[in-house]
Design an enzyme around this catalytic site. Structure first.
Site, mmCIF file in Angstrom:
data_model
loop_
_atom_site.group_PDB
_atom_site.id
_atom_site.type_symbol
_atom_site.label_atom_id
_atom_site.label_comp_id
_atom_site.label_asym_id
_atom_site.label_seq_id
_atom_site.Cartn_x
_atom_site.Cartn_y
_atom_site.Cartn_z
ATOM 1 N N SER A 1 158.143 -38.743 8.624
ATOM 2 C CA SER A 1 157.393 -39.275 7.480
ATOM 3 C C SER A 1 157.313 -38.211 6.403
ATOM 4 O O SER A 1 157.432 -37.015 6.695
ATOM 5 C CB SER A 1 155.972 -39.631 7.921
ATOM 6 O OG SER A 1 155.148 -39.910 6.799
ATOM 7 N N TYR B 1 147.785 -37.991 12.972
ATOM 8 C CA TYR B 1 149.063 -38.678 12.744
ATOM 9 C C TYR B 1 150.069 -37.762 12.046
ATOM 10 O O TYR B 1 151.221 -37.633 12.459
ATOM 11 C CB TYR B 1 148.829 -39.939 11.904
ATOM 12 C CG TYR B 1 150.099 -40.571 11.372
ATOM 13 C CD1 TYR B 1 150.873 -41.403 12.183
ATOM 14 C CD2 TYR B 1 150.525 -40.336 10.062
ATOM 15 C CE1 TYR B 1 152.043 -41.970 11.687
ATOM 16 C CE2 TYR B 1 151.691 -40.901 9.577
ATOM 17 C CZ TYR B 1 152.443 -41.714 10.392
ATOM 18 O OH TYR B 1 153.618 -42.266 9.908
#
Ligand code: NAD
Ligand code: MG
Length: 332
Positions: free
Chosen positions: A223, A236
């Site tokens: 990401s 996360y």
């Protein structure tokens, strides 16, 4: 003047080139009459939804079919050209979002595809199975929870058994829950995020490598959070950095075996992850507004990178991070 001089002068002035081209033009025209092709751009891109979005939330893990607007996973648009012909792929989180877009693209590129998802996502998974079969490929649906090591081992074994082998593993499933302060992240939350996002790719990679030969490929999902973490995604974001690092170490370790390891790093994408606890309502309603493209990506727009990461023609690409962030910075 020698022949060589004459050719050089003709090259410089272009006169000889024009004359020569005119002489061969009828032949070339006959041999190379271009066939009409459809434009390669996605016509839908200009019409893709922009913020503000309607407030909405679903219980985790959420369903793509209940989102408003529904994400575009390439159901109508993705066209394959045999880039993954005969390959056998396992995709975690293949029911929805980015994993679904990869599953559709892989099937249309000629791969047989097994998908993993949580039992609560069965309605989304059924749609994907139907789409893979409509592409003329074998579809295998294997629900189960990736936080369990024994299940991860069984998942890889069953995918390989039902597909007759395993060429591609796509580690794509993840848990993302927004928490404003570190004090709000319980040990159970932290553990669930690590198990899903770090342990599971580790367990699945271990099991897959044992079955893969030269030509095998692992595609991880990282990401933009790996390099530019949000304040409310502490647990996360660090898993996306871990996956990026894992991609690079495993690429080096597996290069001698002929197995490539790459990662795709998305920016903001319109998927169930975001509407089932992954984003604050404020961020969701303005989702994608901080990207230079001023909108979130649709899963269909990133599928091509999953294809590229696994494509045997990109045989020199390993340890690479392929980004799709709408214009913001890339992870390292
Ligand atoms: P998504 O909700 O469609 O997909 C995530 C999937 O993870 C779910 O469908 C679910 O099947 C699976 N999953 C979660 N916990 C699981 C568990 N314990 N066991 C088995 N499966 C489990 O959302 P998405 O956005 O398409 O997410 C796919 C990947 O993209 C993730 O790795 C995510 O980190 C990454 N990503 C997404 C964005 C974004 O903005 N959507 C941005 C960057 C990276
Ligand atoms: Mg899902």
């Amino acid at each position: 003047m020698t022949d060589t001089d004459a050719s050089r002068r003709n090259f410089v002035t272009g006169a000889g080139v024009v004359a020569a081209a005119a002489a061969v033009a009828p032949v070339l025209a006959q041999a190379q009459t271009p066939k009409p092709v459809e434009a390669a751009t996605t016509p839908a891109a200009a019409a893709y939804p922009k913020p503000p979005f309607q407030a909405q939330s679903q219980p985790w893990p959420g369903l793509a079919s209940k989102m408003n607007p529904r994400p575009d996973h390439g159901e109508q648009s993705y066209k394959g050209s045999g880039r993954l012909a005969g390959k056998r792929a396992l995709i975690t989180g293949g029911d929805s979002g980015i994993g679904r877009a990869a599953a559709i693209a892989y099937a249309r590129e000629g791969a047989d595809v097994a998908i993993n998802y949580l039992p609560a996502e069965e309605p989304d998974a059924r749609e994907v199975v139907a789409l893979i079969r409509a592409a003329g490929r074998k579809a295998v649906a294997i629900p189960g929870d990736l936080r369990d090591e024994a299940f991860c081992q069984k998942l890889v074994a069953r995918a390989a058994q039902e597909l007759g082998g395993l060429d591609i593993l796509v580690n794509n499933a993840a848990r993302q829950q927004t928490k404003p302060a570190i004090g709000d992240i319980s040990s159970a939350d932290f553990d669930a995020t690590m198990k899903t996002n770090v342990y599971a790719p580790f367990w699945l990679t271990k099991a897959a490598v044992a079955r893969m030969g030269a030509g095998g490929v692992i595609v991880n999902t990282s990401s933009e959070q790996a390099g530019d973490p949000s304040a409310d995604l502490v647990d996360y974001a660090l898993t996306r950095a871990a996956v990026l690092n894992f991609t690079k170490s495993m690429a080096k370790q597996l290069a001698p075996k002929g197995i490539r390891v790459n990662a795709v790093a998305p920016g903001p994408f319109w998927t169930p992850l975001q509407v089932s606890g992954g984003a604050t309502m404020e961020k969701l309603q303005s989702f994608g507004s901080t990207a230079p493209l001023a909108r979130p990506g649709q899963p269909a727009e990133i599928a091509g990178l999953y294809v590229a990461a696994a494509d045997p023609l990109l045989s020199y690409s390993t340890g690479q991070i392929f980004g799709s962030t709408g214009g913001n910075g890339q992870p390292a």
